[in-house]
Design a protein around this motif. Sequence first.
Motif, PDB file in Angstrom:
ATOM      1  N   VAL A 113       3.623  -3.940  -4.537  1.00 42.16           N
ATOM      2  CA  VAL A 113       2.217  -4.436  -4.142  1.00 42.16           C
ATOM      3  C   VAL A 113       1.187  -3.704  -5.196  1.00 42.16           C
ATOM      4  CG1 VAL A 113       2.589  -5.263  -1.988  1.00 42.16           C
ATOM      5  CG2 VAL A 113       2.070  -2.746  -2.335  1.00 42.16           C
ATOM      6  N   SER A 114       1.735  -2.699  -6.117  1.00 45.30           N
ATOM      7  CA  SER A 114       0.969  -2.229  -6.994  1.00 45.30           C
ATOM      8  C   SER A 114       0.395  -2.770  -8.302  1.00 45.30           C
ATOM      9  CB  SER A 114       1.548  -0.892  -7.290  1.00 45.30           C
ATOM     10  OG  SER A 114       2.553  -0.825  -8.061  1.00 45.30           O
ATOM     11  N   THR A 209       3.170   0.717  11.023  1.00 45.26           N
ATOM     12  CA  THR A 209       4.621   1.116  10.358  1.00 45.26           C
ATOM     13  C   THR A 209       4.564   1.659   8.929  1.00 45.26           C
ATOM     14  OG1 THR A 209       4.592  -1.358   9.388  1.00 45.26           O
ATOM     15  CG2 THR A 209       5.456  -0.933  11.556  1.00 45.26           C
ATOM     16  N   ASP A 210       5.722   1.963   8.725  1.00 48.73           N
ATOM     17  CA  ASP A 210       5.993   2.471   7.119  1.00 48.73           C
ATOM     18  C   ASP A 210       5.362   1.390   6.245  1.00 48.73           C
ATOM     19  OD1 ASP A 210       7.264   4.708   8.233  1.00 48.73           O
ATOM     20  OD2 ASP A 210       9.151   4.151   7.574  1.00 48.73           O
ATOM     21  N   ARG A 218      -0.425   1.990  -1.660  1.00 46.91           N
ATOM     22  CA  ARG A 218       0.129   1.343  -3.130  1.00 46.91           C
ATOM     23  C   ARG A 218      -0.633   0.051  -3.429  1.00 46.91           C
ATOM     24  NH1 ARG A 218       3.255   3.246  -6.744  1.00 46.91           N
ATOM     25  NH2 ARG A 218       4.625   1.592  -6.682  1.00 46.91           N
ATOM     26  N   THR A 219      -1.195  -0.548  -2.587  1.00 49.52           N
ATOM     27  CA  THR A 219      -1.766  -1.899  -2.802  1.00 49.52           C
ATOM     28  C   THR A 219      -2.620  -1.779  -4.048  1.00 49.52           C
ATOM     29  OG1 THR A 219      -1.493  -2.820  -0.713  1.00 49.52           O
ATOM     30  CG2 THR A 219      -3.202  -3.761  -2.382  1.00 49.52           C
ATOM     31  N   GLY A 220      -2.484  -2.690  -5.181  1.00 52.51           N
ATOM     32  CA  GLY A 220      -2.972  -2.571  -6.492  1.00 52.51           C
ATOM     33  C   GLY A 220      -4.589  -2.755  -6.400  1.00 52.51           C
ATOM     34  N   SER A 223      -9.980  -3.527  -3.164  1.00 52.08           N
ATOM     35  CA  SER A 223     -10.627  -3.972  -2.119  1.00 52.08           C
ATOM     36  C   SER A 223      -9.765  -4.323  -1.061  1.00 52.08           C
ATOM     37  CB  SER A 223     -11.234  -5.475  -2.477  1.00 52.08           C
ATOM     38  OG  SER A 223     -11.481  -6.231  -1.318  1.00 52.08           O
ATOM     39  N   LEU A 224      -8.574  -4.601  -1.238  1.00 49.73           N
ATOM     40  CA  LEU A 224      -7.528  -5.093  -0.188  1.00 49.73           C
ATOM     41  C   LEU A 224      -7.051  -3.610   0.194  1.00 49.73           C
ATOM     42  CD1 LEU A 224      -5.722  -6.900   1.565  1.00 49.73           C
ATOM     43  CD2 LEU A 224      -3.931  -7.074  -0.523  1.00 49.73           C
ATOM     44  N   ARG A 225      -6.876  -2.637  -0.884  1.00 51.00           N
ATOM     45  CA  ARG A 225      -6.354  -1.170  -0.369  1.00 51.00           C
ATOM     46  C   ARG A 225      -7.237  -0.721   0.631  1.00 51.00           C
ATOM     47  NH1 ARG A 225      -5.649   0.739  -5.131  1.00 51.00           N
ATOM     48  NH2 ARG A 225      -7.403   1.901  -5.055  1.00 51.00           N
ATOM     49  N   LYS A 226      -8.416  -0.793   0.398  1.00 50.00           N
ATOM     50  CA  LYS A 226      -9.456  -0.213   1.358  1.00 50.00           C
ATOM     51  C   LYS A 226      -9.562  -1.016   2.608  1.00 50.00           C
ATOM     52  CE  LYS A 226     -14.473   1.053   1.484  1.00 50.00           C
ATOM     53  NZ  LYS A 226     -14.641   0.773   2.992  1.00 50.00           N
ATOM     54  N   THR A 227      -9.145  -2.083   2.534  1.00 48.13           N
ATOM     55  CA  THR A 227      -9.181  -3.197   3.939  1.00 48.13           C
ATOM     56  C   THR A 227      -7.995  -2.336   4.914  1.00 48.13           C
ATOM     57  OG1 THR A 227     -10.062  -5.018   3.044  1.00 48.13           O
ATOM     58  CG2 THR A 227      -8.719  -5.264   5.065  1.00 48.13           C
ATOM     59  N   PHE A 228      -6.930  -2.158   4.491  1.00 49.41           N
ATOM     60  CA  PHE A 228      -5.726  -1.792   4.986  1.00 49.41           C
ATOM     61  C   PHE A 228      -6.120  -0.230   5.362  1.00 49.41           C
ATOM     62  CE2 PHE A 228      -3.222  -4.778   2.521  1.00 49.41           C
ATOM     63  CZ  PHE A 228      -2.760  -5.509   3.535  1.00 49.41           C
TER      64      PHE A 228
END
Lengths: 267, 267
Positions: A113-114, A209-210, A218-220, A223-228
């Motif tokens: 997902v990076s 979870t893991d 790791r999300t590239g 904005s989505l990484r920040k959401t998580f």
Amino acid sequence: MSSSERADLGRALCVITGASRGFGRTTAIEMSRLVKPGSVLVLVARSADDLRSLQAELAESDAGKAGLLVKCVVADLAQMEGPESVVSASKEVFSEDLDHIILVNNAASLGDVSRFAKSFTNMAEVDSYLSFNVSSSLCLTASILQAFPQRPGLQRTVINVTSLCALKPFCSWVLYCTGKAAREMMFRVLAEEEPDLRVLNYSPGPLDTDMQLVARSRTGDPSLRKTFSDMFTGGRLLTCEASCVKLMKLLLEDTYTSGAHVDVFDL
Amino acid sequence: MSSSERADLGRALCVITGASRGFGRTTAIEMSRLVKPGSVLVLVARSADDLRSLQAELAESDAGKAGLLVKCVVADLAQMEGPESVVSASKEVFSEDLDHIILVNNAASLGDVSRFAKSFTNMAEVDSYLSFNVSSSLCLTASILQAFPQRPGLQRTVINVTSLCALKPFCSWVLYCTGKAAREMMFRVLAEEEPDLRVLNYSPGPLDTDMQLVARSRTGDPSLRKTFSDMFTGGRLLTCEASCVKLMKLLLEDTYTSGAHVDVFDL
């Protein structure tokens, strides 16, 4: 408990993939509590150690002491032999007095997902992702349905652990979204084809979870990484237990439309 | 023509997969009429003979006489080398004065529609289907986007030929529905990720092609087979030309939402 809700899942053979960790592991534990004595769990994962530890935990539980049989299958579902070994093991432990076959297609991988879609130029990488996440799930389900055909007194339930990603595109999650969309459609077709079968596409929500750890680190897409990340720090991730309890309630009520996508937040 | 519609597709490099027959062939012909002189078509298919015959037809056309360059790539997109050879050929014929890259992901196979989902126990069969219909499409698109990156003055359009089957399950069409759902989601993610790109999931409708002949003669589900048969005898199949004209209109108007599913019957 609603008046229409059954009290248990019957004398069941439960086959659960990706059972060694996360949602699959919790599903194994929750199901062990809801099946009748004489039931069997077939737990599938790549990690033998994690499976054995779950097996030991289940042996110590009330269900284990009451005679629940737990069979571990160490298998890589990305390989042709994976689904075959699960079916062989399931046939070995099956007995004619079982009245419910439950297959939980839980095993899945996140993919890388990076990176963004335009970076996926390597066919072998995409092929391998789809083989594990889509093909193996179809072939395992088909093999289980063939091994345990429809007969009076036998209920058959197939669960696909799906995701919001099956319905909505997420930046830098191209493999995961593609795989989940493919899998969900596959089970929708199955539901149309086999009216005697109960098919549930269950979306368990964002779980602590893991996989979520990888998602928020790791999300590239920033904005989505920040959401998580915000969901984690804000305590908005669900525990596997909380989500799994809702799945069990769905199975006990048994009133969902076969093939439907049911999200934990709809319940 | 609406006032906002452009008159042509520009000085374009058009890469069309599955170009030797059916909708892909028609798309090649229609596009040849709408691109400016100096444009290039890269036509991809497995059958060399059919490609050569299309090439000869295009050479005799007005566009051909005006200097349209047509490059044939005989390639099997199910193989790793398939997408690579398309990209090499496209780079060879590219020139800096082109102002539009159009990739038409049209190639697809129906899969065995005579059988139901529960018969798909062979992983190699499912893997191979997904490799040709999903992986190759992602990898070709990614490779083309990398080969021709965003720059001022260059428009880039990616078309995915999709289907109602991407949205709705059809009995005995599990591979086709699964592949189309996967592919459509893939292009929806791409559209989210690349705002400069124009991405269109175009559903051309039931076309009077060889694929429809297989659909009405081989579909395992009797009711669906009858539906296809009735559409044929009732004259309700669309010609590739009629559907392709609508696709061209969408491209000329260029107002569709990137990533959206647009059905011929919505137009």
